[in-house]
Motif scaffolding. Structure first.
Motif, PDB file in Angstrom:
ATOM      1  N   THR A  87      -0.775  12.037  -4.423  1.00 52.42           N
ATOM      2  CA  THR A  87      -1.642  11.633  -5.528  1.00 52.42           C
ATOM      3  C   THR A  87      -1.269  10.236  -6.001  1.00 52.42           C
ATOM      4  OG1 THR A  87      -1.814  13.960  -6.149  1.00 52.42           O
ATOM      5  CG2 THR A  87      -2.511  12.353  -7.794  1.00 52.42           C
ATOM      6  N   GLY A  88       0.030   9.939  -6.021  1.00 56.86           N
ATOM      7  CA  GLY A  88       0.487   8.607  -6.412  1.00 56.86           C
ATOM      8  C   GLY A  88      -0.033   7.536  -5.462  1.00 56.86           C
ATOM      9  N   VAL A  89       0.044   7.815  -4.158  1.00 54.92           N
ATOM     10  CA  VAL A  89      -0.425   6.834  -3.170  1.00 54.92           C
ATOM     11  C   VAL A  89      -1.945   6.647  -3.314  1.00 54.92           C
ATOM     12  CG1 VAL A  89      -0.707   6.394  -0.694  1.00 54.92           C
ATOM     13  CG2 VAL A  89       1.461   7.302  -1.561  1.00 54.92           C
ATOM     14  N   LEU A  90      -2.665   7.762  -3.486  1.00 57.25           N
ATOM     15  CA  LEU A  90      -4.127   7.668  -3.608  1.00 57.25           C
ATOM     16  C   LEU A  90      -4.533   6.924  -4.885  1.00 57.25           C
ATOM     17  CD1 LEU A  90      -5.113  11.243  -2.359  1.00 57.25           C
ATOM     18  CD2 LEU A  90      -5.560   9.073  -1.192  1.00 57.25           C
ATOM     19  N   LEU A 146       1.787  -4.949  -8.257  1.00 51.39           N
ATOM     20  CA  LEU A 146       1.835  -3.783  -7.371  1.00 51.39           C
ATOM     21  C   LEU A 146       1.977  -2.513  -8.204  1.00 51.39           C
ATOM     22  CD1 LEU A 146       4.492  -5.250  -4.901  1.00 51.39           C
ATOM     23  CD2 LEU A 146       2.040  -4.998  -4.443  1.00 51.39           C
ATOM     24  N   TRP A 147       1.442  -1.409  -7.703  1.00 48.59           N
ATOM     25  CA  TRP A 147       1.622  -0.105  -8.347  1.00 48.59           C
ATOM     26  C   TRP A 147       3.077   0.329  -8.155  1.00 48.59           C
ATOM     27  CZ3 TRP A 147      -2.391   3.051 -10.542  1.00 48.59           C
ATOM     28  CH2 TRP A 147      -2.025   4.374 -10.848  1.00 48.59           C
ATOM     29  N   PHE A 148       3.683   0.888  -9.201  1.00 51.06           N
ATOM     30  CA  PHE A 148       5.071   1.347  -9.138  1.00 51.06           C
ATOM     31  C   PHE A 148       5.087   2.873  -9.287  1.00 51.06           C
ATOM     32  CE2 PHE A 148       9.259   1.473 -11.786  1.00 51.06           C
ATOM     33  CZ  PHE A 148       9.968   1.949 -10.698  1.00 51.06           C
ATOM     34  N   HIS A 149       5.398   3.555  -8.196  1.00 49.75           N
ATOM     35  CA  HIS A 149       5.499   5.018  -8.238  1.00 49.75           C
ATOM     36  C   HIS A 149       6.972   5.413  -8.159  1.00 49.75           C
ATOM     37  CE1 HIS A 149       4.427   9.250  -7.574  1.00 49.75           C
ATOM     38  NE2 HIS A 149       5.333   9.273  -6.606  1.00 49.75           N
ATOM     39  N   VAL A 193       4.603   8.987 -11.678  1.00 51.89           N
ATOM     40  CA  VAL A 193       5.902   9.640 -11.465  1.00 51.89           C
ATOM     41  C   VAL A 193       5.679  11.041 -10.890  1.00 51.89           C
ATOM     42  CG1 VAL A 193       8.008  10.513 -12.586  1.00 51.89           C
ATOM     43  CG2 VAL A 193       6.936   8.422 -13.450  1.00 51.89           C
ATOM     44  N   THR A 194       6.517  11.406  -9.942  1.00 44.89           N
ATOM     45  CA  THR A 194       6.557  12.778  -9.399  1.00 44.89           C
ATOM     46  C   THR A 194       7.801  13.492  -9.914  1.00 44.89           C
ATOM     47  OG1 THR A 194       5.410  12.287  -7.316  1.00 44.89           O
ATOM     48  CG2 THR A 194       7.003  14.091  -7.268  1.00 44.89           C
ATOM     49  N   MET A 244       4.811  18.187 -10.485  1.00 48.67           N
ATOM     50  CA  MET A 244       4.111  17.568 -11.625  1.00 48.67           C
ATOM     51  C   MET A 244       3.842  16.111 -11.276  1.00 48.67           C
ATOM     52  SD  MET A 244       6.235  19.085 -14.887  1.00 48.67           S
ATOM     53  CE  MET A 244       7.887  18.864 -14.247  1.00 48.67           C
ATOM     54  N   PHE A 245       2.627  15.673 -11.599  1.00 39.77           N
ATOM     55  CA  PHE A 245       2.254  14.278 -11.386  1.00 39.77           C
ATOM     56  C   PHE A 245       1.900  13.656 -12.733  1.00 39.77           C
ATOM     57  CE2 PHE A 245      -1.073  11.046 -10.812  1.00 39.77           C
ATOM     58  CZ  PHE A 245      -0.390  10.143 -10.024  1.00 39.77           C
TER      59      PHE A 245
END
Ligand SMILES: *Cc1c(COP(=O)(O)O)cnc(C)c1O
Length: 463
Positions: A140-143, A251-254, A282-283, A298-299
């Motif tokens: 979900t974070g990547v998407l 950039l997106w930071f996950h 965050v995961t 949890m996302f």
């Protein structure tokens, strides 16, 4: 039914007593198939009798990851609340796709997520949902990063992107990202594994250089993943530096904090997680350090619109008046029929209170520190540097190859009193890896392991 339920009660009750550790004999697929041959599904069976058989089969062929002497991967002992909650969920089977079908379960999940999320982010308007686990949450974070960073990604897909998108993560980050990159159509070409420094943390200098080289060559960087609690070494990437880097380069930071994320609940551990509050997503797996049953990921994200862009769809069979509502889970997650995943964490938090939950986390941290001290005092050397309770350790005799981890592990697993594993320690050497993952682990369990290992390493190695 009463007879069956009595058996179930007894099983749960006995589970909480002090019991022998069970490491199953090595069963081949052929052994398993043979034991399952009687179940050809041609005849009916009385359920109470079947219950006993199934319990025996499961026990015989399952590594008991809930035992206090299991020092393995991030599989926890589960709270009693979690077991009760999963039974209730099985009973009521609520459908959490559509608000109108389960407003209270959806609300209960949101209550838990708002609470945990408030330890991550300072603002109120973050968005979160439960997932099947860390892999789905990472996906979900990547998407979300793609939906947010790549123009027209949700309409044109990757075919519409002139520059191939690429993303960055440390060589020690979780392998779920390889599955994810292939599943979402980015392919393995998109993955940039950045070497770790001597302490297994992402090397920021190499990241900087790699980004520049990619930009020069016409790639489209869109995401950096920082890991808080790597699987092998339990180390935490430099989250603050990655956050700054991501902001500078848009950039997106996950943050993949599947295991380590629970540390934000502890005042003592939270300083080590600084930087996580600047993440875009965050995961965290509740089924790891929050000690509830699998699977409960949890996302969290601070960009609700990114997940809405990614997952919103039209569904004719949902009444029109219901479609536009907030908290329509099916519009913001990959899942449709969605299990009531969050009840086990709701009940654990409501029953133990935040103090009880935090105490379990800190107890395991203290046991990790105790393990480090005991090992050092018996001549072992600690290989990894982390405040989290995951200890990798080696010995002169291992470094001089006068002994091997695999031979000792074979012995340990055959004797079946405790369970540990090993990891790469560089230079062709392996080190042992022991993670405190049960809130029921006490000093006596650690003493028994350290004494046994110290005895084994003292013996002459006969290859
Ligand atoms: C466990 C873990 C995952 C995968 O999560 P699942 O719940 O097993 O799908 C991803 N990243 C890290 C760091 C993990 O510890």
């Amino acid at each position: 039914m009463r007879e069956l339920l009595k058996k179930l009660f007894r099983e749960i009750e006995s589970f909480y007593g002090d019991k022998e550790f069970n490491i199953p004999d090595k069963l081949s697929p052929g052994n398993v198939k043979q034991k399952l041959d009687p179940y050809d599904f041609n005849n009916e069976r009385p359920l109470p009798e079947l219950f006993d058989e199934v319990v025996d089969l499961v026990k015989e062929g399952t590594l008991d990851v809930t035992h206090p002497s299991y020092f393995g991967l991030f599989n926890p002992s589960v709270t009693l609340e979690s077991i009760v909650a999963d039974a209730l969920v099985a009973l009521y089977n609520p459908q959490l796709a559509v608000w109108e079908h389960a407003p209270m379960p959806i609300g209960m999940e949101q209550q838990v997520l708002s609470f945990i999320g408030s330890y991550l982010f300072s603002e109120e308007d973050f968005f979160a949902h439960f997932t099947t686990g860390g892999s789905e949450a990472n996906m979900t974070g990547v998407l979300a990063a793609l939906a947010s960073g790549i123009d027209s990604f949700t309409s044109e897909g990757l075919a519409g992107t002139p520059a191939p998108p690429v993303f960055y993560l440390s060589e020690h980050a979780h392998h779920s990202f390889e599955k994810i990159t292939k599943s979402v159509g980015l392919g393995m070409q998109a993955v940039r594994r950045i070497p770790g420094d001597s302490q297994y943390r992402m090397d920021m200098g190499i990241l900087e250089n790699r980004l520049k080289a990619d930009q020069d060559q016409g790639y489209r960087p869109f995401l950096v993943v920082g890991t808080a609690g790597t699987t092998s070494y339990g180390t935490i990437d430099p989250l603050k530096s990655i956050a700054r880097f991501c902001r500078r380069h848009d950039l997106w930071f996950h943050v993949d904090a599947a295991w380590g994320g629970a540390a934000v609940m502890s005042d003592r551990l939270k300083p080590h997680m600084m930087g996580i509050e600047q993440a875009d997503s965050v995961t965290i797996d509740a089924h790891k350090w929050f000690s509830v049953g699998m699977g409960a990921g949890m996302f969290f994200t601070r960009h609700p619109n990114a997940v809405k862009d990614m997952f919103s769809v039209d569904a004719d069979y949902v009444p029109e008046s219901n479609r536009e509502r907030l908290h329509q889970p099916y519009l913001t997650t990959l899942q449709w029929s969605r299990r009531f995943i969050g009840l086990k964490l709701f009940m654990t938090l409501a029953s133990s209170g935040v103090e009880g939950v935090t105490r379990r986390i800190e107890h395991q941290t203290e046991m990790g520190n105790y393990l480090r001290e005991s090992l050092r005092s018996k001549g072992w050397e600690i290989v990894n540097d982390t405040p989290l309770p995951l200890v990798c350790f080696t010995h002169e005799k291992l470094k001089e190859q006068l002994h091997s981890t695999s031979k000792i592990l074979d012995e340990i697993h055959k004797e079946g009193r405790y369970w540990i594993s090993d990891v790469n320690a560089g230079g062709g050497n392996r080190a042992f890896r022991a993670c405190i993952t049960s809130f029921r682990t006490r000093e006596e369990h650690i003493d028994a392991m350290v004494d046994d290992l110290t005895g084994k390493i003292a013996q002459e190695y006969s290859p």
